[in-house]
Design an enzyme around this catalytic site. Structure first.
Site, PDB file in Angstrom:
ATOM      1  N   ASP A  15      72.547  86.911 -17.507  1.00 57.01           N
ATOM      2  CA  ASP A  15      71.939  88.216 -17.845  1.00 57.01           C
ATOM      3  C   ASP A  15      71.550  88.857 -16.929  1.00 57.01           C
ATOM      4  OD1 ASP A  15      70.462  89.993 -19.322  1.00 57.01           O
ATOM      5  OD2 ASP A  15      69.682  88.586 -20.590  1.00 57.01           O
ATOM      6  N   ASP A 113      75.595  93.547 -20.245  1.00 57.47           N
ATOM      7  CA  ASP A 113      75.089  92.846 -19.109  1.00 57.47           C
ATOM      8  C   ASP A 113      74.699  91.337 -19.490  1.00 57.47           C
ATOM      9  OD1 ASP A 113      72.863  93.096 -21.015  1.00 57.47           O
ATOM     10  OD2 ASP A 113      71.611  92.777 -19.480  1.00 57.47           O
ATOM     11  N   GLU A 114      75.463  90.920 -20.295  1.00 52.08           N
ATOM     12  CA  GLU A 114      75.558  89.243 -20.590  1.00 52.08           C
ATOM     13  C   GLU A 114      76.664  88.700 -20.799  1.00 52.08           C
ATOM     14  OE1 GLU A 114      72.851  87.843 -23.500  1.00 52.08           O
ATOM     15  OE2 GLU A 114      71.334  89.511 -23.215  1.00 52.08           O
TER      16      GLU A 114
END
Length: 359
Positions: A15, A113-114
């Site tokens: 993350d 973003d993960e």
DNA sequence: ATTGAAGTACACG
DNA sequence: CTAACGCGTGTACTTCAAT
């Protein structure tokens, strides 16, 4: 020989730290050390949107994701408020994901973003030596973090666990710029004191219901039998029973099939003026139809959303006799639903939305 | 009894 | 004046009608 099945996996969750804000900080070095809030325009506290991402400086003022931008402005009017530069974040995201791909053939991207990496193959390459596998996973996490920082000057946090949920919780606990592995034998101890809302699937409403019953932590919640949780929360209750005990069999999936697609728009001021509403709605139709065409999709069911003054939200839907990709049909049917809203409800409208189910 | 449609609620990034 | 609350996507539930 060690059993290598769903029951014996190793998953890494990555993350990015304050992703949008961190990118803005990188692009504008003179922002360094200042509170940054990426999201809607606060317009002197009158703006209607929410915070997308706040950097850690801004979080010191109590600002966080999903907070109304007007409240963020109250908390820190001197923060740097920036609009969401989706194009830029998407480009950076692609580069990050490309880096991630090189560390595992089985990667699931869950947002810009993960991502989850299934590292279970390590059990094979390292001859089922569990110690070695977990050590190697830590090394991969460190290399990933280092590579991302070298190439993009951005920090990430990694969590490692025997399933996706545990990897994610480990990651959350190590933010920012951290790394945390939770071994299977550590899960119970680690979970016991966690707030129930840290368990995925337990959000604000479910959390409040549990607190009414005197439950604060995961440990507290374990007093309920699976049957009791099913009574209280239905099918989710059964999943909850498992998750509270660290059990999660969700596989790491390379790509998800899109099932629905839509657009919505919140007006600057609530309105009932067709001259304001119709053009906006036409644009939604254009965008949805355009995306349908570009992707080569077809739809059969159309849903229109209306949020009225006071935040009361309703939907109306139709299902066509056959699937189509025709923009005219979409406009015609969607407009009928919208007009029904306007004639049936006298309140000013805050938001209109249009969604189709992919056939 | 089962299925599909319409509408609502909740969750998550 | 304790409310302010985007956008996109997914799952699950309830209710009702038709099969």
């Amino acid at each position: 020989m060690v059993n290598v099945t769903m029951k014996n996996r190793i998953i890494l969750h990555l993350d990015m730290d304050a992703f949008f804000a961190a990118i803005e900080e990188r692009e504008n070095p003179h922002f360094k050390g200042k509170p940054i809030v990426v999201g809607a325009d606060p317009r002197k506290g009158q703006g209607r949107g929410v915070v997308s991402t706040a950097n850690y400086e801004a979080r010191k003022f109590g600002i966080h994701s999903a907070m109304p931008i007007s409240k963020a402005y109250q908390l820190c009017p001197t923060a740097i408020f920036l609009p969401v530069n989706a194009e830029l974040y998407s480009q950076v995201s692609k580069k990050i994901m490309n880096i991630i791909q090189t560390y595992s053939p089985l990667v699931e991207q869950t947002s810009l973003d993960e991502a989850y990496l299934d590292l279970t193959q390590l059990y094979h390459t390292l001859k089922y030596d569990r110690e070695e596998v977990w050590e190697r996973a830590r090394v991969i996490a460190k290399e990933l973090k280092r590579k991302i920082f070298e190439e993009e000057r951005l920090t990430a946090t990694c969590g490692i666990g025997p399933n996706k949920m545990i990897a994610k919780i480990a990651c959350e606990s190590a933010k920012p710029d951290g790394l945390k592995a939770i071994l299977p034998e550590e899960v119970e101890k680690f979970f016991e004191p966690l707030d129930i809302e840290e368990i995925p699937g337990i959000g604000e409403k479910t959390g409040a219901m549990l607190r009414v019953k005197g439950v604060q932590t995961v440990g507290d919640a374990k007093q309920f039998s699976k049957e009791e949780l099913r009574q209280l929360f239905g099918k989710n209750g059964e999943a909850m029973y498992e998750r509270l005990r660290g059990i999660d069999e969700e596989p790491v999936i390379k790509e998800r099939v899109i099932k629905s697609l839509g657009k919505e728009h919140t007006f600057e001021k609530d309105t009932r003026d067709p001259a304001s509403i119709i053009p906006v709605f036409e644009d939604l139709v254009e965008e949805v139809a355009g995306e349908i065409q570009r992707e080569g999709f077809a739809f059969r069911s159309i849903t229109v959303v209306c949020r009225f003054h006071g935040f009361e939200t309703h939907t109306k839907a139709v299902t066509l006799s056959a699937a189509t990709a025709d923009k005219k049909v979409l406009r015609q049917e969607a407009m009928k639903l919208l007009l029904r809203f306007i004639t049936e409800n006298p309140k000013p409208i805050r938001l209109v939305g249009l969604r189709v189910k992919i056939a």
